[in-house]
Scaffold this motif. Structure first.
Motif, mmCIF file in Angstrom:
data_model
loop_
_atom_site.group_PDB
_atom_site.id
_atom_site.type_symbol
_atom_site.label_atom_id
_atom_site.label_comp_id
_atom_site.label_asym_id
_atom_site.label_seq_id
_atom_site.Cartn_x
_atom_site.Cartn_y
_atom_site.Cartn_z
ATOM 1 N N ALA A 47 0.846 -1.193 0.000
ATOM 2 C CA ALA A 47 0.000 0.000 0.000
ATOM 3 C C ALA A 47 0.877 1.236 0.000
ATOM 4 C CB ALA A 47 -0.929 0.003 1.220
ATOM 5 N N ASP A 48 0.494 2.208 -0.820
ATOM 6 C CA ASP A 48 1.221 3.484 -0.907
ATOM 7 C C ASP A 48 2.706 3.283 -1.182
ATOM 8 O OD1 ASP A 48 -1.156 4.883 -0.298
ATOM 9 O OD2 ASP A 48 -0.807 4.594 1.850
ATOM 10 N N GLY A 49 3.012 2.295 -2.010
ATOM 11 C CA GLY A 49 4.393 2.062 -2.425
ATOM 12 C C GLY A 49 5.255 1.403 -1.369
ATOM 13 N N VAL A 50 4.646 0.852 -0.305
ATOM 14 C CA VAL A 50 5.404 0.211 0.774
ATOM 15 C C VAL A 50 4.980 -1.253 0.901
ATOM 16 C CG1 VAL A 50 5.918 0.200 3.240
ATOM 17 C CG2 VAL A 50 5.665 2.376 2.017
ATOM 18 N N ILE A 51 5.955 -2.133 1.025
ATOM 19 C CA ILE A 51 5.711 -3.564 1.204
ATOM 20 C C ILE A 51 5.813 -3.894 2.689
ATOM 21 C CG2 ILE A 51 6.544 -5.892 0.695
ATOM 22 C CD1 ILE A 51 7.748 -4.755 -1.890
ATOM 23 N N TYR A 99 1.101 -11.128 -6.197
ATOM 24 C CA TYR A 99 0.368 -9.966 -5.717
ATOM 25 C C TYR A 99 0.361 -8.971 -6.884
ATOM 26 C CZ TYR A 99 0.833 -11.819 -0.979
ATOM 27 O OH TYR A 99 0.768 -12.616 0.144
ATOM 28 N N ARG A 100 -0.805 -8.643 -7.372
ATOM 29 C CA ARG A 100 -0.916 -7.766 -8.550
ATOM 30 C C ARG A 100 -1.212 -6.338 -8.113
ATOM 31 N NH1 ARG A 100 -3.258 -12.685 -9.786
ATOM 32 N NH2 ARG A 100 -2.354 -13.745 -11.604
ATOM 33 N N ILE A 101 -0.395 -5.420 -8.604
ATOM 34 C CA ILE A 101 -0.593 -4.008 -8.263
ATOM 35 C C ILE A 101 -0.457 -3.163 -9.524
ATOM 36 C CG2 ILE A 101 0.302 -4.325 -5.918
ATOM 37 C CD1 ILE A 101 2.874 -2.877 -6.888
ATOM 38 N N GLN A 102 -1.036 -1.970 -9.467
ATOM 39 C CA GLN A 102 -0.885 -0.988 -10.547
ATOM 40 C C GLN A 102 -0.070 0.163 -9.986
ATOM 41 O OE1 GLN A 102 -2.252 -1.385 -13.723
ATOM 42 N NE2 GLN A 102 -1.096 0.420 -14.332
ATOM 43 N N ARG A 103 1.138 0.300 -10.445
ATOM 44 C CA ARG A 103 2.040 1.323 -9.888
ATOM 45 C C ARG A 103 2.118 2.534 -10.828
ATOM 46 N NH1 ARG A 103 8.448 1.289 -8.951
ATOM 47 N NH2 ARG A 103 8.546 2.760 -7.220
ATOM 48 N N GLN A 104 1.727 3.675 -10.308
ATOM 49 C CA GLN A 104 1.687 4.888 -11.120
ATOM 50 C C GLN A 104 2.799 5.860 -10.739
ATOM 51 O OE1 GLN A 104 -0.237 4.960 -13.601
ATOM 52 N NE2 GLN A 104 -1.808 3.425 -13.109
ATOM 53 N N GLU A 105 3.163 5.900 -9.431
ATOM 54 C CA GLU A 105 4.090 6.938 -8.957
ATOM 55 C C GLU A 105 5.488 6.719 -9.493
ATOM 56 O OE1 GLU A 105 4.715 3.616 -6.040
ATOM 57 O OE2 GLU A 105 3.048 4.459 -7.169
#
Length: 216
Positions: free
Chosen positions: A143-147, A210-216
């Motif tokens: 969450a919020d770029g943190v694992i 774990y699938r994520i969409q990373r924009q930042e």
């Protein structure tokens, strides 16, 4: 006598000693996988072997892994091996071998190495029954770029792939919380896996993707 000399001469011309291959080390690492969404377990077998042939690595041909009790059988050719040269020694991995079920894992596995002449070397490894403790499976939240890791193990390997399965990066860590940016700057849809590094009761454990969409 002339025939013997002719055979020896032919072998010298071919540059072959006729010596059998050597299988000096064989280790098998059973891996329990888990899909985080479905909590469904799968089973894989990973291998590490030290191989040698007096006629050169290119004279090696095939590697067979056989469990006679469970009627399991895999064969791989030299071109598919994962080769690592370390201190002038050839170490190979056979890649990902899928096992049908947990009950098929225990028992003795024979590794059989063959060369171009058909000569063989053999070594055996016995695997124990897999642990049934689900708490041994590492998990993570992103969450919020943190694992954030949730695990009973000391060290882990986090691996990142694209949505299409292309490898991007891997990172070994003892931390329980770390920024994704430390592993990769890749944007877009990503798949992450977390895996143990040290075997527990002879087994490794991996959870993902774990699938994520990373924009930042």
């Amino acid at each position: 006598m002339r025939m013997i000399l002719a055979i020896c001469g032919a072998m010298l011309l071919l540059g072959c000693t006729g010596a059998p291959p050597q299988l000096d080390f064989l280790e098998l690492y059973p891996l329990r996988t888990m899909e985080p969404d479905s909590a469904v377990f799968g089973w894989e077998l990973h291998s590490l072997a030290k191989v040698y042939d007096e006629d050169g690595y290119s004279n090696l041909e095939s590697f067979y892994l056989i469990n006679d009790e469970r009627y399991l059988y895999w064969v791989s050719e030299r071109d598919s091996w994962q080769l690592v040269e370390l201190n002038n020694e050839n170490w190979i991995g056979l890649g990902r071998l899928v096992i049908p079920a947990a009950g098929d894992i225990p028992g003795t596995y024979r590794g059989v190495l063959t060369d171009a002449s058909g000569a063989q070397a053999e070594r055996s490894v016995t695997l124990p029954s897999p642990p049934d403790d689900t708490a041994l499976q590492p998990r993570m939240q992103i969450a919020d770029g943190v694992i954030e890791l949730e695990s009973e193990h000391a060290t882990h390997r986090i691996t990142v792939y694209t949505a299409g399965g292309r490898y991007i990066a891997a990172h070994d860590t003892e931390e329980r919380s770390l920024p994704l940016g430390r592993i990769t700057s890749q944007r877009g849809e990503l798949q992450l896996f977390v895996q143990t590094i040290e075997p527990v009761r002879g087994y490794l454990f991996r959870t993902g993707p774990y699938r994520i969409q990373r924009q930042e």
